[in-house]
Design a protein around this motif. Structure first.
Motif, PDB file in Angstrom:
ATOM      1  N   LYS A 133      -9.048  10.204  13.156  1.00  0.00           N
ATOM      2  CA  LYS A 133      -7.994   8.932  13.066  1.00  0.00           C
ATOM      3  C   LYS A 133      -6.860   9.184  13.956  1.00  0.00           C
ATOM      4  CE  LYS A 133      -4.446   7.173   9.492  1.00  0.00           C
ATOM      5  NZ  LYS A 133      -4.162   7.296   8.299  1.00  0.00           N
ATOM      6  N   ARG A 134      -6.500  10.446  14.265  1.00  0.00           N
ATOM      7  CA  ARG A 134      -5.371  10.651  15.317  1.00  0.00           C
ATOM      8  C   ARG A 134      -5.784   9.830  16.720  1.00  0.00           C
ATOM      9  NH1 ARG A 134      -5.003  15.915  12.711  1.00  0.00           N
ATOM     10  NH2 ARG A 134      -6.507  16.897  14.268  1.00  0.00           N
ATOM     11  N   SER A 135      -7.058   9.708  16.943  1.00  0.00           N
ATOM     12  CA  SER A 135      -7.067   8.850  18.233  1.00  0.00           C
ATOM     13  C   SER A 135      -6.721   7.709  18.226  1.00  0.00           C
ATOM     14  CB  SER A 135      -8.659   9.026  18.308  1.00  0.00           C
ATOM     15  OG  SER A 135      -9.228  10.324  18.441  1.00  0.00           O
ATOM     16  N   ASN A 139       2.673   7.685  18.442  1.00  0.00           N
ATOM     17  CA  ASN A 139       4.050   7.647  17.815  1.00  0.00           C
ATOM     18  C   ASN A 139       5.081   7.021  18.956  1.00  0.00           C
ATOM     19  OD1 ASN A 139       3.386   8.913  15.372  1.00  0.00           O
ATOM     20  ND2 ASN A 139       3.340  10.903  16.257  1.00  0.00           N
ATOM     21  N   GLU A 144       4.680   4.659  13.897  1.00  0.00           N
ATOM     22  CA  GLU A 144       3.561   5.111  14.207  1.00  0.00           C
ATOM     23  C   GLU A 144       2.601   3.812  14.588  1.00  0.00           C
ATOM     24  OE1 GLU A 144       1.262   8.652  12.069  1.00  0.00           O
ATOM     25  OE2 GLU A 144       0.677   6.803  11.110  1.00  0.00           O
ATOM     26  N   SER A 146      -0.466   1.698  15.719  1.00  0.00           N
ATOM     27  CA  SER A 146      -2.120   1.880  15.579  1.00  0.00           C
ATOM     28  C   SER A 146      -2.640   0.971  16.676  1.00  0.00           C
ATOM     29  CB  SER A 146      -2.643   1.490  14.282  1.00  0.00           C
ATOM     30  OG  SER A 146      -4.020   1.704  14.262  1.00  0.00           O
ATOM     31  N   SER A 217      -6.139   9.833   5.296  1.00  0.00           N
ATOM     32  CA  SER A 217      -7.251  10.574   5.884  1.00  0.00           C
ATOM     33  C   SER A 217      -8.561  10.718   5.335  1.00  0.00           C
ATOM     34  CB  SER A 217      -6.623  11.790   6.531  1.00  0.00           C
ATOM     35  OG  SER A 217      -5.451  11.810   7.084  1.00  0.00           O
TER      36      SER A 217
END
Length: 313
Positions: A133-135, A139, A144, A146, A217
């Motif tokens: 998910k961090r891909s 920030n 945050e 997306s 997550s």
């Protein structure tokens, strides 16, 4: 306030994608009540892609593979609706309802089978994707961002151009308004309706993966998508089947849904001591109120929900 904006844009992205999917389907003349099931299956495709993609994959590769997997599974699943309702002229409401139930049950069984095969003691329907998910996130200060938000904006613009500025879009809408007249000038109504339903599957599948990655997550697939498929239909109706209005309606509904995640950050809301369940219910209550006052003025495509009979005049 930043968190409210972040969640509003995230949930609005889901509603825009799925409502646009319903818009394409209904403009072609097919009511896609199975968007809830399409979202679940699209989410399953994207979640499995995140699970099995190598951990050292680049963010752009991860994003593209996940989007492609969700869109492809959504497209394949929506083809069931197309076969039943276009080729076999089945009742569109019944088929859509069946697809919703099948999608929830099918995704749950598939995930449980995969988890059990990997670990006999794991009988959950949960897929974790914290690392993958961090891909998708960048920030910007405390916001945050997306990449799904940017994808949604691009698809919104593409949808508007496709519907109103291209021959394909005009033909698609003609098939939803008067399919016999469209057929008389050489337009293949069956092909146009298939195209509308498959596009709705692609967009619905994308909406599913955006939904399950919003703020968490991992996802337990037996939970489904919390009625967002039906909420998207309300957004589509409130938006009068027009992409720009759908976007505005999605922002409104998305803001009310976001309140359930961030209301504790507002002093005046926290003092009211309203149970969190009420905030979770708000977008659905608002949809009922809005539709009660606006549905009479709504103008849906004239031939939506009516199976096309080539010999009918």
């Amino acid at each position: 306030m930043v968190l409210l904006l972040q969640y509003t844009l995230t949930f609005a992205s889901v509603l825009i994608l799925v409502a646009l999917g319903g818009c394409f389907s209904e403009h072609s003349g097919v009511i896609n009540l199975g968007l809830e099931g399409v979202m679940i299956m699209g989410a399953l495709g994207g979640a499995l892609a995140m699970r099995y993609m190598p951990t050292n994959s680049t963010p752009i590769a991860m994003l593209l593979v996940v989007l492609l997997a969700a869109a492809l599974v959504g497209l394949i699943y929506s083809s069931l609706l197309a076969v039943a309702c276009i080729n076999f002229k089945a009742d569109q409401t019944i088929v859509g309802t069946a697809l919703n139930m099948l999608g929830l049950a099918g995704a749950t069984v598939i995930v449980k089978a995969i988890n059990t095969a990997a670990n006999p003691d794991d009988v959950s329907s949960t897929i974790q994707f914290a690392g993958a998910k961090r891909s998708f996130l960048v920030n910007i200060g405390s916001f945050e961002f997306s990449w799904f938000m940017l994808v949604t904006l691009i698809l919104l613009i593409v949808s508007y151009v496709l519907l109103y500025k291209t021959r394909f879009g005009l033909r698609l809408m003609a098939c939803g308004e008067h399919p016999q007249a469209a057929n008389s000038v050489g337009i293949s109504v069956y092909k146009m309706r298939w195209a509308g339903v498959l596009i709705s599957g692609v967009l619905g599948g994308l909406g599913g993966i955006v939904f399950i990655t919003a703020g968490v997550s991992e996802w337990r697939f037996e939970y489904g998508v919390a009625g967002f498929g039906f909420l998207s239909l309300a957004v589509m109706i409130f938006g009068q089947w027009k992409p720009t209005r759908i976007a505005l309606a999605a922002l409104l509904f998305g803001m009310f849904r976001a309140l359930s995640n961030v209301y504790t950050g507002f002093d005046f809301l926290r003092v009211l001591n309203i149970p969190s369940q009420v905030y979770n219910m708000m977008p659905y209550i608002i949809s009922l109120v809005v539709l009660a006052f606006t549905s009479k003025k709504s103008r849906a495509p004239k031939a939506e929900g009516i199976p096309y009979d080539k010999g009918q005049r």
